[in-house]
Design a protein around this motif. Sequence first.
Motif, short mmCIF file in Angstrom:
data_model
loop_
_atom_site.label_atom_id
_atom_site.label_comp_id
_atom_site.label_asym_id
_atom_site.label_seq_id
_atom_site.Cartn_x
_atom_site.Cartn_y
_atom_site.Cartn_z
N MET A 162 47.15 19.23 40.96
CA MET A 162 47.02 20.34 41.90
C MET A 162 47.92 21.50 41.49
SD MET A 162 44.71 19.59 44.13
CE MET A 162 43.84 18.53 42.96
N ARG A 163 49.13 21.18 41.04
CA ARG A 163 50.05 22.24 40.60
C ARG A 163 49.53 22.93 39.34
NH1 ARG A 163 53.78 18.14 42.28
NH2 ARG A 163 54.92 18.80 44.15
N GLU A 164 48.94 22.14 38.43
CA GLU A 164 48.36 22.74 37.23
C GLU A 164 47.20 23.66 37.58
OE1 GLU A 164 47.35 20.02 34.14
OE2 GLU A 164 49.13 18.78 34.44
N ILE A 165 46.37 23.23 38.51
CA ILE A 165 45.21 24.02 38.92
C ILE A 165 45.65 25.37 39.47
CG2 ILE A 165 43.37 24.16 40.66
CD1 ILE A 165 42.96 21.13 40.21
N LEU A 166 46.76 25.37 40.22
CA LEU A 166 47.24 26.62 40.82
C LEU A 166 47.73 27.61 39.77
CD1 LEU A 166 49.09 25.27 43.97
CD2 LEU A 166 46.99 26.63 43.91
N GLU A 167 47.97 27.15 38.54
CA GLU A 167 48.39 28.04 37.46
C GLU A 167 47.22 28.79 36.84
OE1 GLU A 167 51.56 28.69 36.60
OE2 GLU A 167 52.11 27.43 38.31
N VAL A 168 45.98 28.38 37.16
CA VAL A 168 44.78 29.04 36.61
C VAL A 168 44.49 30.28 37.45
CG1 VAL A 168 42.35 28.75 36.01
CG2 VAL A 168 43.91 26.80 35.87
N LYS A 169 44.84 31.44 36.94
CA LYS A 169 44.77 32.66 37.75
C LYS A 169 43.35 33.07 38.08
CE LYS A 169 45.07 35.96 33.88
NZ LYS A 169 45.84 37.09 33.33
N GLU A 170 42.36 32.65 37.26
CA GLU A 170 40.98 33.04 37.53
C GLU A 170 40.30 32.17 38.57
OE1 GLU A 170 42.17 34.46 33.57
OE2 GLU A 170 42.20 32.49 34.54
N LEU A 171 40.98 31.16 39.09
CA LEU A 171 40.41 30.26 40.07
C LEU A 171 40.08 31.00 41.37
CD1 LEU A 171 39.92 27.12 40.32
CD2 LEU A 171 42.07 27.05 41.59
N SER A 172 39.00 30.59 42.02
CA SER A 172 38.59 31.25 43.26
C SER A 172 39.63 31.04 44.36
CB SER A 172 37.24 30.71 43.74
OG SER A 172 37.36 29.38 44.19
N THR A 173 39.63 31.90 45.34
CA THR A 173 40.56 31.81 46.46
C THR A 173 40.38 30.51 47.22
OG1 THR A 173 40.53 34.23 46.69
CG2 THR A 173 41.34 32.96 48.57
N GLU A 174 39.13 30.08 47.41
CA GLU A 174 38.88 28.84 48.14
C GLU A 174 39.49 27.64 47.44
OE1 GLU A 174 35.12 26.35 50.04
OE2 GLU A 174 34.81 27.60 48.28
N MET A 175 39.27 27.51 46.12
CA MET A 175 39.84 26.40 45.38
C MET A 175 41.37 26.45 45.39
SD MET A 175 37.24 24.65 44.31
CE MET A 175 36.45 25.14 45.85
N ARG A 176 41.91 27.65 45.33
CA ARG A 176 43.36 27.81 45.35
C ARG A 176 43.93 27.36 46.70
NH1 ARG A 176 46.31 30.30 41.87
NH2 ARG A 176 44.45 31.19 40.88
N ASP A 177 43.25 27.73 47.79
CA ASP A 177 43.71 27.33 49.13
C ASP A 177 43.65 25.82 49.30
OD1 ASP A 177 44.17 29.96 49.77
OD2 ASP A 177 42.32 30.22 50.92
N ILE A 178 42.58 25.19 48.79
CA ILE A 178 42.44 23.74 48.89
C ILE A 178 43.60 23.05 48.19
CG2 ILE A 178 41.08 21.77 48.09
CD1 ILE A 178 38.58 23.38 48.70
N SER A 179 43.90 23.49 46.96
CA SER A 179 44.98 22.88 46.20
C SER A 179 46.33 23.08 46.88
CB SER A 179 45.01 23.46 44.77
OG SER A 179 43.81 23.20 44.09
N THR A 180 46.56 24.27 47.40
CA THR A 180 47.82 24.57 48.09
C THR A 180 47.99 23.68 49.31
OG1 THR A 180 47.76 26.88 47.35
CG2 THR A 180 49.16 26.37 49.24
N ASN A 181 46.92 23.52 50.10
CA ASN A 181 46.98 22.68 51.30
C ASN A 181 47.21 21.22 50.97
OD1 ASN A 181 46.63 24.85 53.04
ND2 ASN A 181 44.41 24.67 53.06
N ARG A 182 46.60 20.75 49.87
CA ARG A 182 46.79 19.35 49.51
C ARG A 182 48.23 19.06 49.13
NH1 ARG A 182 41.29 17.84 46.04
NH2 ARG A 182 39.83 18.03 47.79
N LEU A 183 48.90 20.02 48.52
CA LEU A 183 50.31 19.83 48.20
C LEU A 183 51.15 19.76 49.46
CD1 LEU A 183 50.73 22.17 45.09
CD2 LEU A 183 50.76 19.67 45.13
N LYS A 184 50.62 20.28 50.56
CA LYS A 184 51.29 20.20 51.86
C LYS A 184 50.83 18.98 52.66
CE LYS A 184 51.59 25.25 52.28
NZ LYS A 184 51.16 26.43 53.09
#
Length: 488
Positions: A162-184
């Motif tokens: 999940m942390r690696e995914i968040l480093e991909v700047k071209e990722l969509s906002t939805e995928m970024r929010d999902i990854s951020t929430n899962r870390l929480k």
Amino acid sequence: MVTFQDTDPGAISALEKPWRAETLAQVRTGKVKPTFSTREPSAIYKQRKAGAIKVTHLRCEGDEHAFELHGGPEKALLQYRTAQSEASFIPGAFRENFVATYANERNVCIGDVTGPRQPCYKLNHRFQAGDDMVLLERPNPEWRVARIQFYLYHNMRNEESMREILEVKELSTEMRDISTNRLKKQFENQAGRLQGAPEKALSTWLDYRVVEKTKETPQIYSLVFEALAPSKVTTMVASGCHVRVRLGGKLTRTYSVITGDSNRFQLAIALSEKSRGGSEYVHEKLLPSGAIQIGPITPSFPISDGASHHVFVARGIGITAFIASAQHCQRLGASCHLHYLVRSSDDIALKLLLAEFGSNITIYDKSAGKIFDTRTALKQSTTKPMVSPSNLHFETFETAKSGDPFTAQLADSNISVDGEESQTLLDVLRGAGFNIPSLCEAGNCGTCRVGVKDGRIYHRGTGLPEADKCSSILSCVSRGVGTIVLEL
């Protein structure tokens, strides 16, 4: 740690053929209109278009989205590969705008597109069937769409990924929010993704008859049901499946499915000492050849295929929920062990099915002094000193539901309903005419949640995240304290 890897290189070699450009086979658009039995607005049925079609930063010209989050700058277009669908579906079956031949999730990367099944393209271009679709740049060749999908839907609790995914700047906002929430530790409701909002859920009831009723133990009957109108397309019983059963009048209960498919399947039901009518009806009134209505087979806790070993621990009637999961592991050749806890040998149910597991099952007879010890069982199953909480899953099949009386004021309907000591909020709301969806009815799945505007809640069950307890209630098990105000 389980990481993404392809398991059948021979079968996917065609999918991994390098892709940079190809000719579009079709361009499709659709208008929003009432669809399905619910008449829910949708633009899923897209028609093939001839000639040039203008593409803006929001959509193809003439294309519509009923749900605002299905469009926008990051989801303007959807592309699908024909070879992936031609065996079972026709082009357009997945509401795609672009029908192409080669581009797919195994040779397209994040940066080429914004996310799985949500591609976009350049602004204000004009496309039509026969035009070229060309890759302009690939900033993240290591992040194929298939790899994102693996962590999105399979290895969902891999925090490092999940942390690696968040480093991909071209990722969509939805995928970024999902990854951020899962870390929480905030995991999204997959049932909502698959079934839609609760108020849109299909209430499908099918007619079955009892073809076998067998007394497994003094307290447990197993029953085999057959559909009166068998379907040509069946749903197989998968890991952690439930069905809802209508048991005379307005009485509805949810039970784990042991084995079978939607045309013929098996349940086992224990007579509860605190029966509110469900198990008593099954044991005393439901006879062989008797007709009954049952809902669709519904999965609620699929197991992770990425785990190196599965440990199932069941007590009493709880064994019904794990037989299909253990069978699934054995079919795949996956390592697993089933621990079955009973008061005495007289309480062992479904012996023929259990015999199939051979050395992969241990039965703990309390009357004979054989006691289950969690630490010992886990030490036998793993070399790790401890198991991460993210790799544990709990299912409660009977939980306390009674309590002090309370009143629920329904803000939108401007009425009040009273819950007696023996009534659940779910029963009360259904009695008042509200079709509140539910699955497990034991506080595990979260399907029956209802919004709360005001008041104190006595929370029970595990299906509601801590962050939501100030604004929601699990109506199948939790109760109001005094007077509460609901968003109904």
